[in-house]
Design a protein around this motif. Structure first.
Motif, PDB file in Angstrom:
ATOM      1  N   VAL A  72       0.641  -0.705   0.011  1.00 26.42           N
ATOM      2  CA  VAL A  72      -0.106  -0.418   0.119  1.00 26.42           C
ATOM      3  C   VAL A  72       1.058   1.729   0.053  1.00 26.42           C
ATOM      4  O   VAL A  72       1.938   1.531   1.032  1.00 26.42           O
ATOM      5  N   THR A  73       0.631   2.317  -0.453  1.00 33.79           N
ATOM      6  CA  THR A  73       1.374   3.637  -0.996  1.00 33.79           C
ATOM      7  C   THR A  73       0.654   4.389  -1.719  1.00 33.79           C
ATOM      8  O   THR A  73      -0.638   4.143  -1.713  1.00 33.79           O
ATOM      9  N   GLN A  74       1.201   5.885  -1.212  1.00 36.23           N
ATOM     10  CA  GLN A  74       0.154   6.989  -1.083  1.00 36.23           C
ATOM     11  C   GLN A  74       0.312   7.669  -2.511  1.00 36.23           C
ATOM     12  O   GLN A  74       1.429   7.538  -3.332  1.00 36.23           O
ATOM     13  N   GLU A  75      -0.506   8.101  -3.616  1.00 38.53           N
ATOM     14  CA  GLU A  75      -0.486   8.467  -4.543  1.00 38.53           C
ATOM     15  C   GLU A  75      -1.436   9.624  -4.351  1.00 38.53           C
ATOM     16  O   GLU A  75      -2.498   9.511  -4.695  1.00 38.53           O
ATOM     17  N   GLY A  76      -1.095  11.083  -4.709  1.00 42.27           N
ATOM     18  CA  GLY A  76      -1.785  12.242  -3.823  1.00 42.27           C
ATOM     19  C   GLY A  76      -2.486  11.923  -3.701  1.00 42.27           C
ATOM     20  O   GLY A  76      -2.096  11.399  -1.572  1.00 42.27           O
ATOM     21  N   ALA A  77      -4.048  12.154  -3.268  1.00 39.71           N
ATOM     22  CA  ALA A  77      -4.752  11.770  -2.062  1.00 39.71           C
ATOM     23  C   ALA A  77      -4.976  10.910  -2.022  1.00 39.71           C
ATOM     24  O   ALA A  77      -6.601  10.203  -1.271  1.00 39.71           O
ATOM     25  N   ARG A  78      -5.181   9.634  -3.296  1.00 41.62           N
ATOM     26  CA  ARG A  78      -5.218   8.503  -2.742  1.00 41.62           C
ATOM     27  C   ARG A  78      -4.081   7.313  -2.674  1.00 41.62           C
ATOM     28  O   ARG A  78      -2.811   8.054  -2.707  1.00 41.62           O
ATOM     29  N   TYR A  79      -4.956   6.390  -2.388  1.00 43.51           N
ATOM     30  CA  TYR A  79      -4.257   4.946  -1.921  1.00 43.51           C
ATOM     31  C   TYR A  79      -3.756   4.410  -2.999  1.00 43.51           C
ATOM     32  O   TYR A  79      -4.878   4.090  -4.042  1.00 43.51           O
ATOM     33  N   ARG A  80      -2.362   3.934  -3.201  1.00 44.56           N
ATOM     34  CA  ARG A  80      -2.511   2.278  -4.093  1.00 44.56           C
ATOM     35  C   ARG A  80      -2.132   1.143  -3.478  1.00 44.56           C
ATOM     36  O   ARG A  80      -1.300   0.987  -3.112  1.00 44.56           O
ATOM     37  N   VAL A  81      -2.790   0.318  -4.088  1.00 46.24           N
ATOM     38  CA  VAL A  81      -3.105  -1.024  -3.283  1.00 46.24           C
ATOM     39  C   VAL A  81      -2.728  -2.197  -4.025  1.00 46.24           C
ATOM     40  O   VAL A  81      -3.382  -2.282  -5.315  1.00 46.24           O
ATOM     41  N   ALA A  82      -1.449  -2.774  -4.321  1.00 46.11           N
ATOM     42  CA  ALA A  82      -0.718  -3.521  -4.893  1.00 46.11           C
ATOM     43  C   ALA A  82      -1.537  -4.949  -4.641  1.00 46.11           C
ATOM     44  O   ALA A  82      -1.198  -5.252  -3.098  1.00 46.11           O
ATOM     45  N   THR A  83      -1.944  -6.038  -5.082  1.00 43.39           N
ATOM     46  CA  THR A  83      -2.277  -7.132  -4.511  1.00 43.39           C
ATOM     47  C   THR A  83      -1.399  -7.986  -5.121  1.00 43.39           C
ATOM     48  O   THR A  83      -1.072  -8.151  -7.030  1.00 43.39           O
ATOM     49  N   ASP A  84      -1.245  -9.888  -5.750  1.00 49.39           N
ATOM     50  CA  ASP A  84      -1.298 -10.410  -6.464  1.00 49.39           C
ATOM     51  C   ASP A  84      -2.411 -10.626  -7.392  1.00 49.39           C
ATOM     52  O   ASP A  84      -2.234 -11.583  -8.412  1.00 49.39           O
ATOM     53  N   ARG A  85      -3.285 -10.080  -7.533  1.00 55.00           N
ATOM     54  CA  ARG A  85      -4.175 -10.388  -8.653  1.00 55.00           C
ATOM     55  C   ARG A  85      -5.203  -8.547  -9.044  1.00 55.00           C
ATOM     56  O   ARG A  85      -6.046  -8.491  -9.607  1.00 55.00           O
ATOM     57  N   GLY A  86      -3.469  -8.266  -9.383  1.00 56.85           N
ATOM     58  CA  GLY A  86      -3.879  -6.858  -9.770  1.00 56.85           C
ATOM     59  C   GLY A  86      -4.110  -5.527  -8.835  1.00 56.85           C
ATOM     60  O   GLY A  86      -3.737  -6.097  -7.332  1.00 56.85           O
ATOM     61  N   GLU A  87      -3.853  -4.052  -9.243  1.00 60.32           N
ATOM     62  CA  GLU A  87      -3.476  -2.790  -8.564  1.00 60.32           C
ATOM     63  C   GLU A  87      -5.173  -2.444  -8.098  1.00 60.32           C
ATOM     64  O   GLU A  87      -5.669  -2.612  -9.455  1.00 60.32           O
ATOM     65  N   TRP A  88      -5.850  -1.681  -7.666  1.00 71.14           N
ATOM     66  CA  TRP A  88      -6.678  -1.245  -6.683  1.00 71.14           C
ATOM     67  C   TRP A  88      -6.386   0.375  -6.502  1.00 71.14           C
ATOM     68  O   TRP A  88      -5.288   0.468  -5.942  1.00 71.14           O
ATOM     69  N   GLY A  89      -6.603   1.979  -6.556  1.00 72.29           N
ATOM     70  CA  GLY A  89      -6.595   2.602  -6.431  1.00 72.29           C
ATOM     71  C   GLY A  89      -8.681   3.600  -5.667  1.00 72.29           C
ATOM     72  O   GLY A  89      -8.991   2.872  -6.314  1.00 72.29           O
ATOM     73  N   CYS A  90      -7.892   3.820  -4.372  1.00 69.99           N
ATOM     74  CA  CYS A  90      -8.887   4.407  -3.806  1.00 69.99           C
ATOM     75  C   CYS A  90      -8.797   5.567  -2.879  1.00 69.99           C
ATOM     76  O   CYS A  90      -7.253   6.242  -2.632  1.00 69.99           O
ATOM     77  N   ARG A  91     -10.154   6.010  -2.892  1.00 68.60           N
ATOM     78  CA  ARG A  91      -9.337   7.187  -1.436  1.00 68.60           C
ATOM     79  C   ARG A  91      -9.528   6.910  -0.360  1.00 68.60           C
ATOM     80  O   ARG A  91      -8.560   7.594   0.515  1.00 68.60           O
ATOM     81  N   ASN A  92     -10.429   5.485   0.226  1.00 62.80           N
ATOM     82  CA  ASN A  92     -10.329   5.566   1.006  1.00 62.80           C
ATOM     83  C   ASN A  92     -10.134   4.568   1.954  1.00 62.80           C
ATOM     84  O   ASN A  92     -10.236   3.526   1.052  1.00 62.80           O
TER      85      ASN A  92
END
Lengths: 187, 410
Positions: B103-123
């Motif tokens: 889990v890393t931060q990208e601006g005001a959003r979070y980037r969540v890497a998984t073993d099945r792809g990546e997600w971007g989320c606000r919360n």
């Protein structure tokens, strides 16, 4: 639990300063690393004298207004001159002082006025150990017993809790009940 | 990279409760789960374990136990089935068998890497559990290789351990239960007890959880305790999910033939060494229990509850006059069970949100803008880590999230 107002109780312990120190060390944990020391000169036979002065703490060398001296010797039954307590007796004294000091501090914090407190400490040693007569007998104490006589404005359960907490937060109790790495070298 | 408003890591009681609260507030969200719903309850619990809280206390937002045995204690398969029913009830969208790797931060959003792809989320809601890793001493790996070392996360049953004696380290709920089970299976058992909290299963004809809840102890908030760090570190009570025996304490274990020793202090020269301070650990435990019982009695007297049996006090804990201070390894012991507590695993959380001791820093579950945590001990109240406590926390954090997002949008 509700305690009396600590400010109305005076055991001579500045708990506010100690609580302040906790806050400061929380911010700067390195300042909480202390090193205490003692320099011991052999005088003659089993007679020796420790001089205790400065120590390291709060990130720097700390000086005291005076130095202290603790002497040690062995009693006549060990063919010595008995000029001072034996080292194991000093250990017992250190435990007693640590627990009684802790008792006063915990009591102050809990708003309990102490009127008197005495710790009677006994330690059992089988001297066959230090004389090298039986490898199954350890050199040190096989058991230590501390008996407190306490007069305080508190219930029996509150006094039991003071005694338990003073052990929980005691340096010497910890040193005696848990193993400590000891390194001895020649300078 | 897939985008979503809110991502929840973990589909146990915390993640599911949060999912329910988010759905109620129309917040689009997805749950990421490394295994299946209730994964830890499925795979990281021993066979005989039952919940420490009675069935009537299994309550989640808009969901509760409705079976015929409110005073019983769920087995692990029953907990799994209870949470599966809740997942269905919540219509939670769970991305199962998906492990978060970073889990890393990208601006005001979070980037969540998984073993099945990546997600971007606000919360982002961290609901991955408080007990992911056992606390082991740093020197555990230096012990002789022929000693089997396991934690309660791997322990299943006595027959699966190598033959021989067992040293159980830790006398909280897991340690006392495992020690009792191993002894009942005929194993020689030594239990190393540091600070622990003795408690009767039932008192004055009510379950201890009834007392904890009704006297207000479980509902106490972070503002109501003097020392929050200490409150968060209180070990679990010496309880078992079984109302037949009143105590599973050091007295009961000794009666069963378990040898009690002090806190495991060190490993030195082929031996493990135990503290000589056992008597005080037992004394502190008795004092804590009696203070809790005093509070229950005082509350009962104030409340004027009718029909309660009279208060009682229990015989103090007896510990051996000369407890063993060392144990040769290997020797009488083939296995060590480290029941020394657990900690969460946030090793994938690459954000500056940890205190100097590596613990996740948070204020009542709020970690950072848009970042929340659930299910940790005393997160917001004393019951935060219980199934019964996570719901209120999820509601409060969902409200906070909605309010904070509304403010940002405006």
């Amino acid at each position: 639990m509700t305690y009396a107002d600590p400010k109305l109780v005076n055991n001579g312990v500045n708990t506010e300063a100690l609580i302040g120190a906790r806050g400061a060390f929380e911010q700067m944990p390195a300042a909480a690393s202390f090193t205490f020391r003692s320099a011991c000169d052999w005088i003659e036979g089993t007679y020796s004298r420790n001089v205790i002065g400065g120590f390291f703490g709060l990130g720097e060398e700390q000086k005291r207004r005076r130095t202290f001296s603790i002497e040690s010797d062995h009693p006549a039954v060990f063919a010595a001159a008995d000029r001072a307590p034996t080292p194991p007796e000093i250990v017992l004294a250190a435990l007693a002082s640590c627990l009684t000091g802790g008792l006063a501090a915990v009591a102050q914090h809990r708003g309990i006025q102490l009127r008197s407190a005495r710790a009677i400490v006994e330690g059992d040693i089988d001297v066959q150990g230090i004389l090298g007569m039986d490898p199954e007998i350890r050199n040190g104490f096989s058991a230590i017993r501390v008996t407190f006589e306490i007069d305080a404005d508190a219930t029996e359960a509150e006094i039991a809790a003071l005694v338990a907490q003073s052990q929980k937060r005691s340096a010497v109790f910890d040193i005696l009940t848990n193993p400590t790495l000891v390194e001895v070298s020649v300078a | 990279m897939k985008q979503i408003d809110t991502l929840v890591i973990g589909a146990g009681q915390a993640g599911l409760a949060m999912s329910h609260c988010l759905s109620e507030r129309s917040v689009p969200h997805v749950l990421i789960e490394r295994g299946d719903v209730a994964n830890s309850w499925r795979h990281e619990r021993w066979d005989s374990l039952r919940l420490l809280t009675p069935n009537w206390q299994s309550r989640l937002p808009d969901f509760a136990y409705r079976g015929a045995d409110p005073d019983g204690f769920m087995t692990m398969p029953e907990v799994v089935s209870f949470l599966e029913s809740y997942a269905t009830h919540c219509a939670a969208t769970v991305e199962a068998r998906t492990t978060v790797t970073s889990v890393t931060q990208e601006g005001a959003r979070y980037r969540v890497a998984t073993d099945r792809g990546e997600w971007g989320c606000r919360n982002l809601i961290l609901a991955s559990g408080a007990c992911n890793r056992p606390n082991l001493p740093a020197w555990a790996h230096e012990l002789p290789g022929e000693i089997t070392q396991i934690s309660p996360l791997q322990y299943r049953s006595p027959e699966l351990l190598p033959p021989g004696g067992v040293l159980v380290v830790g006398a909280s709920a897991s340690g006392v239960q495992i020690a009792a089970e191993l002894r009942a299976a005929g194993r020689p058992v030594t239990l190393s007890a540091g600070h622990h909290v003795r408690m009767p299963r039932h008192y004055r004809a009510r379950d201890i959880q009834w007392w904890l809840e009704h006297s207000g102890l479980l509902g106490m908030t972070t503002q109501e305790v003097d020392d929050l760090a200490r409150a968060r570190a209180v070990p679990s009570l010496q309880l078992v999910g079984n109302s037949r025996a009143r105590f599973l304490d050091l007295n009961a274990l000794q009666a069963q033939g378990v040898e009690i020793v002090g806190r495991l202090a060190a490993h030195r020269g082929g031996q493990v060494l135990f503290s000589g301070g056992l008597a005080n650990a037992a004394a502190l435990s008795d004092l804590k229990m009696n203070r809790a019982l005093d509070e229950f009695d005082a509350w009962a007297a104030r409340s004027g509850l009718p029909g309660l049996p009279l208060p009682e006090r229990f015989a103090p804990t007896q510990v051996p006059a000369r407890p063993r201070l060392s144990l040769d390894l290997p020797g009488a012991v083939s296995t060590i069970v480290w029941a020394t507590g657990f900690r969460p695993d946030f090793s994938w959380l690459h954000l500056p949100v940890f205190d100097r001791k590596g613990r996740l820093a948070h204020d009542n579950g709020i970690v950072a803008p848009g970042l929340y945590v659930l299910g940790l001990p005393f997160l917001r109240t004393r019951k935060s880590a219980l199934i019964d406590g996570v719901g209120a926390d999820a509601m409060a954090l969902a409200d906070h999230l909605l309010h904070a997002n509304g403010r940002k949008a405006a």
